[in-house]
Design an enzyme around this catalytic site. Structure first.
Site, PDB file in Angstrom:
ATOM      1  N   ASP A 343      32.684  70.718  18.516  1.00 23.70           N
ATOM      2  CA  ASP A 343      32.187  70.499  19.866  1.00 23.70           C
ATOM      3  C   ASP A 343      33.186  71.153  20.818  1.00 23.70           C
ATOM      4  O   ASP A 343      34.275  71.545  20.412  1.00 23.70           O
ATOM      5  CB  ASP A 343      32.069  68.997  20.135  1.00 23.70           C
ATOM      6  CG  ASP A 343      31.264  68.704  21.393  1.00 23.70           C
ATOM      7  OD1 ASP A 343      30.773  69.651  22.027  1.00 23.70           O
ATOM      8  OD2 ASP A 343      31.130  67.519  21.740  1.00 23.70           O
ATOM      9  N   ASP A 610      28.423  62.124  15.466  1.00 26.27           N
ATOM     10  CA  ASP A 610      29.054  63.147  14.624  1.00 26.27           C
ATOM     11  C   ASP A 610      29.270  62.684  13.189  1.00 26.27           C
ATOM     12  O   ASP A 610      29.589  63.500  12.320  1.00 26.27           O
ATOM     13  CB  ASP A 610      30.411  63.557  15.215  1.00 26.27           C
ATOM     14  CG  ASP A 610      30.275  64.272  16.539  1.00 26.27           C
ATOM     15  OD1 ASP A 610      29.301  65.045  16.691  1.00 26.27           O
ATOM     16  OD2 ASP A 610      31.107  64.057  17.432  1.00 26.27           O
ATOM     17  N   ASN A 674      54.412  83.964 -24.414  1.00 24.18           N
ATOM     18  CA  ASN A 674      55.361  83.523 -25.442  1.00 24.18           C
ATOM     19  C   ASN A 674      54.664  83.115 -26.730  1.00 24.18           C
ATOM     20  O   ASN A 674      55.094  83.465 -27.833  1.00 24.18           O
ATOM     21  CB  ASN A 674      56.196  82.358 -24.914  1.00 24.18           C
ATOM     22  CG  ASN A 674      57.351  82.828 -24.048  1.00 24.18           C
ATOM     23  OD1 ASN A 674      57.711  84.001 -24.082  1.00 24.18           O
ATOM     24  ND2 ASN A 674      57.921  81.925 -23.290  1.00 24.18           N
ATOM     25  N   ASN A 699      59.649  75.150 -24.401  1.00 20.91           N
ATOM     26  CA  ASN A 699      58.589  74.671 -23.514  1.00 20.91           C
ATOM     27  C   ASN A 699      59.123  73.631 -22.536  1.00 20.91           C
ATOM     28  O   ASN A 699      58.808  73.648 -21.337  1.00 20.91           O
ATOM     29  CB  ASN A 699      57.455  74.088 -24.351  1.00 20.91           C
ATOM     30  CG  ASN A 699      56.276  73.652 -23.498  1.00 20.91           C
ATOM     31  OD1 ASN A 699      55.777  74.413 -22.693  1.00 20.91           O
ATOM     32  ND2 ASN A 699      55.841  72.415 -23.684  1.00 20.91           N
ATOM     33  N   ASP A 703      59.322  74.085 -18.442  1.00 19.68           N
ATOM     34  CA  ASP A 703      58.627  73.168 -17.535  1.00 19.68           C
ATOM     35  C   ASP A 703      59.598  72.605 -16.496  1.00 19.68           C
ATOM     36  O   ASP A 703      59.271  72.503 -15.306  1.00 19.68           O
ATOM     37  CB  ASP A 703      57.989  72.028 -18.325  1.00 19.68           C
ATOM     38  CG  ASP A 703      56.631  72.415 -18.883  1.00 19.68           C
ATOM     39  OD1 ASP A 703      56.052  73.392 -18.395  1.00 19.68           O
ATOM     40  OD2 ASP A 703      56.153  71.746 -19.825  1.00 19.68           O
TER      41      ASP A 703
END
Length: 870
Positions: A343, A610, A674, A699, A703
């Site tokens: 608006d 609205d 990998n 791993n 991470d």
């Protein structure tokens, strides 16, 4: 006092409201008060506190907040975690205890980080929601106080005005022109009249004497007695079904599709390697454990934590920019938005409406018009609009003096007018104030400047329309004023609004906001197209955008939209930027039409009318001073009604998404590269390139190196355009950058085997060191599409990445790694590995520009058709 009653006499929440509400009206509301141990003056603070402790907060979603043990159990059931637990079980069953311990460490670290961060995110989100919490006017200790709606209890007496959210289930004690929107519960789009007394209804949908939590009062006022709260309400009873049927958001769909992609890559690679090993007559147990390690290596265990941290930090940063996030996932949706419908009041204008004139039907200023308008504004019992406030301020209060209200019909957005039956000095008249076309359509005469009346014929009507068009063309807003004599009349209905005398107009100005033009251009530069949807006349809207110098195409009026089918509207909305004189249901149709065209749509709204469009939009945005209904429907609340604030929020949403995508790109490409290298090498050499334990350590450390990603900065090009989950882009990046690392891994394998004739322990140690160094340092290359040396990473990401690399090298190159099979390496081999690392990072810098190429123009499409509602 209720708080002193024995346990056996405590009053339960009534089990029937709606179709059984009539039994509370045998002799007035007395039985209802008795049923909940209350009275007309409401509860005392002590009674309310006791009942709150007994019944709990008045919120239907309280059960969604899981305990920490429940959160842990939920994560243990997730597919990615299930893969890891299966791998741990296999390792333990075969006596591979180091693998067993490492996998459990990975699971424990992932779940702990995820649960802790989710808990913090929930507390953050709750604190932000509290800052914009909805309140209700409640009688406590005989006085009206403002109380958060979640503190309401059975027995409370609540006063409601138009725009308020009905906070609980109860019966109507008093009402004046009250109408409630109950579409949420009944599906009926038309508001329902509410009044006290037996309704004779056989179904809750027809119970005019009952109000239901979650609905909204769209006009008038009412006083209700709360009978049921929280999960005991009708809305609470169906909340679970509504939640189950809710369509997933774009963010949720994207995460799901990413999970499917990772599962496919895992199955493809792991089964292929396992089959090849078995065909080559490798040891079965060793092959199986290696395949399990590959599966673990391909699983992005920290993805939930990265997402949660990124979103919660994004919510905090957006709060600093005066945007309160109610739904965390909407941060992503805001960043992906490419159309903003708004608006004009408060966003394009200053929302400082001032009365600039009050001409009569002949165009000259008229004190009588101001007097009639002020009386109407002062005596109307519905929600008082900014236009009413401007009239009363402009009249100084004197114009309305001496008038008494006999009856009135409050404003609503379908009628677009307010009608008052008023009396002063023995004169009783009906005064109507509203949209000019609504008043003119009900008038048969006009009032001249000398007080005489003349017919409202075609010529007179044409003159009125010319005057209105001229003022609207200057950017003025108009309300028309009409009246008729009503001697002896005691009641008022819509039939009494006929045969009016057209008196004149009130003319208003709402200055354009100086910052609006720059904000719109900033949004456009960010790929967000602004469309103005207004209830004002077309000339007013056109004048405003022309004054601000805003680029725009085309205009549609509510009358034209009414004649269009949904498909025709969907065809037009793409080429139209201005919508004027639209009704609430037309706002909803426009939003749906834009979404049908494939746009990600945001909508800013603050009024009762609205709410449907806010709910339908991909991102519903309201403001702090909006009606309760609008704020409840919105995903975000702007603490300052300014498009510049929203532009800041969009930038933050894209920054948050960019950081999530960094983890996705890094995790999928590095893990895939990998694991692909190890899979190929395991078939080409007579021993495993890494033992299962070494794969798991690789791993885990990788991470941990990425834990700092949610804190990272985003480059300007990453926040410049709307984004969206694009699996093709993710897959392309994975299939380019992953194999690139595999090429260098295989080159390393060849040098180790052919040049250095490395025995297994040296081979594994060297490749582990090379692998950890390349995949961690490449984070600083692929975290940005720009040249790596021009984009500074956040210090937290630098610390986590280099810290993880230091641990990896300490394990590989010092005696600390002996228990895991690592041995010392000769200097010549270390130097060779260093050269390979530099060569890989250099080539990655060039190749990433193709792997991270921006999507082609026009390729920004919706993630899934399932995001059409929330």
């Amino acid at each position: 006092m209720l708080a002193t009653r024995s346990k056996e006499t405590k009053v339960p929440q009534p089990t029937s409201i709606g179709h059984d509400a009539d039994h509370f009206w045998q002799d007035g509301p007395g039985p209802a008060f008795a049923a909940v141990g209350s009275r007309a003056e409401g509860l005392t603070a002590a009674e309310a506190a006791e009942r709150l402790a007994r019944f709990g907060p008045n919120e239907v979603a309280a059960e969604r907040r899981r305990s920490i043990p429940a959160k842990i159990l939920r994560r243990l059931a997730e597919p990615m975690v299930a893969i890891l637990l299966t791998a741990a079980a296999v390792s333990g069953a075969t006596g591979e205890w180091p693998s067993f311990v490492i996998i459990l460490a990975i699971v424990a670290a992932s779940i702990t980080l995820d649960v802790v961060q989710e808990h913090r995110a929930e507390k953050t989100a709750e604190a932000l929601r509290r800052s914009v919490a909805i309140h209700a006017d409640v009688l406590r200790d005989g006085a009206v106080v403002r109380v958060p709606v979640d503190r309401l209890v059975p027995g409370d007496v609540v006063r409601l005005e138009a725009g308020d959210l009905v906070p609980a289930d109860g019966i109507v004690l008093a009402a004046h022109g009250a109408r409630a929107d109950e579409a949420l519960l009944t599906g009926e789009p038309l508001p329902v009249d509410k009044r006290p007394g037996p309704s004779g209804a056989t179904d809750a949908a027809d119970a005019t004497d009952a109000l239901f939590g979650g609905t909204g009062l769209v006009s008038g006022s009412a006083t209700m007695l709360v009978l049921r709260t929280g999960a005991a309400t009708r809305f609470g009873g169906i909340a679970a079904a509504l939640e189950a049927a809710e369509v997933p958001t774009a963010f949720e769909v994207g995460l799901h599709r990413l999970g499917v992609l990772i599962v496919r890559l895992t199955v493809f690679l792991v089964l292929g390697v396992l089959l090849a090993h078995l065909v080559s007559h490798r040891p079965v147990v060793e092959s199986f454990l290696f395949a399990v390690a590959l599966a673990v290596g391909l699983t992005p265990e920290l993805l939930p934590m990265i997402v949660t941290v990124s979103l919660s930090r994004g919510a905090l940063r957006m709060a600093e920019r005066k945007v309160v996030v109610k739904r965390l996932g909407s941060i992503h949706d805001l960043g992906s938005m490419d159309v903003l419908a708004t608006d004009k009041t408060g966003t394009l204008t200053e929302a400082r409406i001032a009365l600039t004139g009050h001409p009569g039907a002949d165009g000259s200023e008229s004190g009588r018009v101001l007097m009639l308008a002020a009386a109407n504004a002062a005596l109307g019992t519905g929600i008082r609009s900014p236009l009413d406030e401007a009239i009363l301020a402009g009249s100084g209060g004197a114009a309305a003096a001496g008038w008494a209200r006999i009856a009135d019909i409050p404003f609503d957005f379908e009628r677009r007018r307010v009608t008052v039956l008023a009396e002063r000095d023995g004169e009783r008249i009906v005064i109507v104030k509203g949209a000019p076309e609504e008043v003119r359509a009900r008038a048969t005469r006009i009032e001249n400047a000398d007080g005489t009346l003349a017919p409202l014929d075609a010529a007179a009507a044409a003159r009125l329309e010319v005057f209105e068009a001229a003022r609207a063309g200057e950017g003025m807003r108009l309300l028309a004023v009409g009246w008729r004599p009503a001697a002896g009349q005691e009641t008022l209905d819509e039939a009494g609004e006929a045969e009016l005398v057209f008196a004149g107009w009130c003319v208003f100005v709402d200055p354009p906001k100086a910052s609006a033009a720059a904000a719109v251009l900033r949004l456009k530069a960010a790929g967000v197209h602004v469309k103005v949807i207004s209830g004002d006349a077309a000339p007013v809207v056109q004048h405003l955008v022309a004054t601000l110098g805003l680029p725009h195409r085309g205009l549609l009026t509510g009358h034209e939209i009414e004649a269009m089918t949904d498909s025709a509207l969907a065809h037009r909305v793409g080429s139209v930027d201005l919508f004027a004189r639209v009704s609430p249901d037309q706002k909803l149709r426009i939003i749906r039409a834009l979404k049908a065209r494939g746009h990600r749509v945001g909508f800013i709204g603050d009024g009762i009318n609205d709410a449907p469009a806010l709910k339908a939009a991909d991102v519903g945005i309201s403001v702090d001073g909006a009606t309760d209904v609008a704020r409840a429907a919105a995903d975000m609340i702007l603490l300052a009604p300014d498009l510049g604030v929203l532009a800041d929020g969009i930038e933050e949403g894209r920054r948050t998404y960019a950081n999530i995508m960094k983890y996705v790109r890094m995790g999928t490409s590095s893990n895939f590269g990998n694991m692909l290298s190890m899979a190929i090498a395991s078939l080409a050499i007579p021993f495993l390139p890494l033992t299962p334990v070494q794969v798991l350590i690789n791993n885990l450390l990788y991470d941990l190196s990425e834990v700092g990603i949610p804190f990272d900065r985003a480059d300007p090009q990453e926040t410049a355009r709307p984004h969206g989950w694009d699996m093709a882009d993710i897959l392309r990046f994975t299939l380019v950058m992953g194999p690139l690392s595999s090429v260098f891994d295989l080159l390393t394998f060849a040098l180790l085997a052919l040049v250095f004739s490395a025995e297994p322990a040296v081979f594994r140690t060297a490749w582990f060191a090379e692998s950890m160094t390349t995949q961690i340092l490449v984070i600083f290359v692929i975290r940005t599409a720009a040249p790596a040396w021009t984009s500074r990473p956040h210090r937290v990401l630098v610390a986590t990445s280099l810290g993880a690399l230091a641990v990896a090298l300490l394990l590989a190159l010092t005696p600390l790694g002996a228990p895991f099979g690592f041995v010392p390496l000769p200097p010549t081999l270390l130097a060779t590995l260093a050269v390979l690392v530099v060569a890989y990072l250099t080539l990655a810098e060039f190749v990433k520009r193709w792997a991270m190429a921006p999507p082609r123009r026009g390729r920004h499409v919706r993630v899934a058709a399932g995001t059409a509602g929330r």
